[in-house]
Motif scaffolding. Structure first.
Motif, PDB file in Angstrom:
ATOM      1  N   ILE A  16       0.835  -1.210   0.000  1.00 18.83           N
ATOM      2  CA  ILE A  16       0.000   0.000   0.000  1.00 18.83           C
ATOM      3  C   ILE A  16       0.865   1.254   0.000  1.00 18.83           C
ATOM      4  O   ILE A  16       0.596   2.212  -0.738  1.00 18.83           O
ATOM      5  CB  ILE A  16      -0.952  -0.006   1.216  1.00 18.83           C
ATOM      6  N   GLN A  26      -3.013   2.211  -8.208  1.00 17.29           N
ATOM      7  CA  GLN A  26      -4.111   1.698  -7.389  1.00 17.29           C
ATOM      8  C   GLN A  26      -5.197   1.079  -8.271  1.00 17.29           C
ATOM      9  O   GLN A  26      -5.715  -0.004  -7.983  1.00 17.29           O
ATOM     10  CB  GLN A  26      -4.703   2.837  -6.556  1.00 17.29           C
ATOM     11  N   PHE A  52      -7.986   3.410   1.329  1.00 20.22           N
ATOM     12  CA  PHE A  52      -7.650   2.167   2.010  1.00 20.22           C
ATOM     13  C   PHE A  52      -7.950   2.262   3.505  1.00 20.22           C
ATOM     14  O   PHE A  52      -7.769   3.318   4.122  1.00 20.22           O
ATOM     15  CB  PHE A  52      -6.163   1.845   1.848  1.00 20.22           C
ATOM     16  N   LEU A  66      -6.934  -5.726   4.792  1.00 18.03           N
ATOM     17  CA  LEU A  66      -7.076  -4.486   4.033  1.00 18.03           C
ATOM     18  C   LEU A  66      -8.498  -4.362   3.519  1.00 18.03           C
ATOM     19  O   LEU A  66      -9.116  -5.358   3.138  1.00 18.03           O
ATOM     20  CB  LEU A  66      -6.099  -4.506   2.849  1.00 18.03           C
ATOM     21  N   ILE A  68     -10.396  -1.934   0.620  1.00 21.94           N
ATOM     22  CA  ILE A  68     -10.239  -0.918  -0.426  1.00 21.94           C
ATOM     23  C   ILE A  68     -11.621  -0.384  -0.772  1.00 21.94           C
ATOM     24  O   ILE A  68     -12.555  -1.160  -0.991  1.00 21.94           O
ATOM     25  CB  ILE A  68      -9.594  -1.512  -1.688  1.00 21.94           C
TER      26      ILE A  68
END
Length: 372
Positions: A16, A26, A52, A66, A68
């Protein structure tokens, strides 16, 4: 100042940070994800903003590595849960029964396919939450799972979800793994996300996989510079099945009682010395082999003999590059057959005596591999 990230979450964080300010990277990350049956989200070209959330604690639903959030110009949001492991997808997952559920939920909460399914349950619960209330499993969900209902009660986390997800998002569920570039996701039904047969048929297109090797191939991360390079050096090695071939020999082990007696005793004494060095893993005895399993249940080492030789093998997944050219063999049957790297075969004395250089070298290799 040098910042080094360690462990599975450290690898995710490094990726990231290496992409963070580059919107094109991204977006390319999202486009690189392989969804089931080659599904491609039609909204990808319309994304104008990506953000994020790293490792939020979502109560009993778990702690995804994570999240997104991809947003269109119309403000429509798409939420991608990413669960990561530094091993291959199948090796990091729990084997399911014919109904596409695990036989038990106890002690398997960290398995990759279980974590994906928990995020799926969270998504279902999110769409049914009441204003100001908890996010909790709807009745049909936890009954279907033969599991206890999951709930997220913490107000600050519920507020974070609402603020970031919005009120009518799409949800997708992605595994980030150490599989090779050409991996086809979710081919082995034994290790699908456990959402049931009907659930998988209806919504499998929302599940995807992306590997570290794919990210490197797309130049989204660099193995030689940036935060990712130092994280990779510490914990990430060759992708699963590296160097394997359909022509690799398949080994069928024979029961322990049929091993040559001297070789059996030799291997057993070697295992005693090896066992004294293991701290987080353990030796398991099977009918035709000894296995060393990691804390999470993955089989990382197979040791066995026949009437002529002893064999010591490492699972061909996240192996150090030093073993890239070692012979490969397959152990197992059909889709469950796994590639192993043969690091020793022969009849040498492996009693583990401190004067035995070969035994000591093999012990160091195994300990470094299983407890890295």
């Amino acid at each position: 100042m040098t910042t080094t990230f360690y462990g599975n979450q450290g690898v995710v964080n490094s990726i990231i940070l290496d992409m963070e300010t580059d919107f094109e990277k991204q977006l390319k990350f999202l486009k690189t994800i392989k969804f089931t049956d080659d599904f491609k989200p039609e909204w990808l070209p319309d994304i104008v903003k990506i953000s994020f959330i790293i490792e939020p604690s979502l109560g009993q639903f778990g702690k995804p590595n994570l999240i997104i959030i991809a947003e269109e110009k119309s403000l429509q949001r798409h939420v991608i849960f990413v669960e990561s492991k530094i091993s291959a997808y199948d090796d990091a997952s729990e084997k399911l029964n014919i109904k596409l559920f695990p036989n038990k939920y106890k002690d398997i909460g960290d398995k990759l396919n279980i974590r994906l399914a928990l995020m799926y349950r969270l998504a279902k619960a999110y769409h049914h939450q009441k204003d100001g209330g908890f996010i909790e499993d709807v009745d049909e969900a936890y009954k279907l799972y033969h599991d206890l209902p999951k709930v997220l009660k913490k107000p600050v986390m519920i507020k974070l979800c609402i603020d970031k997800f919005g009120y009518n998002p799409d949800f997708l569920f992605v595994a980030l793994t150490n599989d090779p570039v050409d991996i086809q996701p979710f081919k082995n039904a034994n290790f699908l996300p456990p959402i049931g047969v009907s659930g998988w048929r209806a919504e499998k297109q929302f599940f995807g996989l992306i590997s570290f090797a794919m990210l490197e191939e797309q130049n989204l991360i660099n193995a030689r510079k940036g935060y990712y390079s130092t994280a990779k050096e510490n914990v990430l090695h060759l992708p699963a099945e590296t160097g394997s071939s359909n022509n690799d020999p398949t080994i069928r082990t024979i029961v322990l009682d049929q091993w040559h007696p001297d070789l059996k005793l030799n291997l057993e004494e070697f295992l005693v010395s090896l066992g004294d060095r293991l701290t987080t893993s353990k030796v398991i005895t099977f009918n035709g082999s000894y296995s060393i399993k990691a804390e999470d249940g993955r089989t990382l080492v197979k040791l066995f003999a026949d009437k002529q030789k002893m064999y010591i093998t490492l699972r061909n997944d996240n192996i150090p590059i030093a073993f890239k050219d070692k012979p490969r063999i397959k152990i197992g049957v059909g889709l469950n057959a796994k590639s192993f790297v043969l690091i020793y075969s022969g009849t040498d004395d492996l009693t583990g005596d401190h004067f035995n250089k070969l035994a000591m070298e093999l012990i160091e290799i195994i300990v470094d591999f299983v407890e890295q």
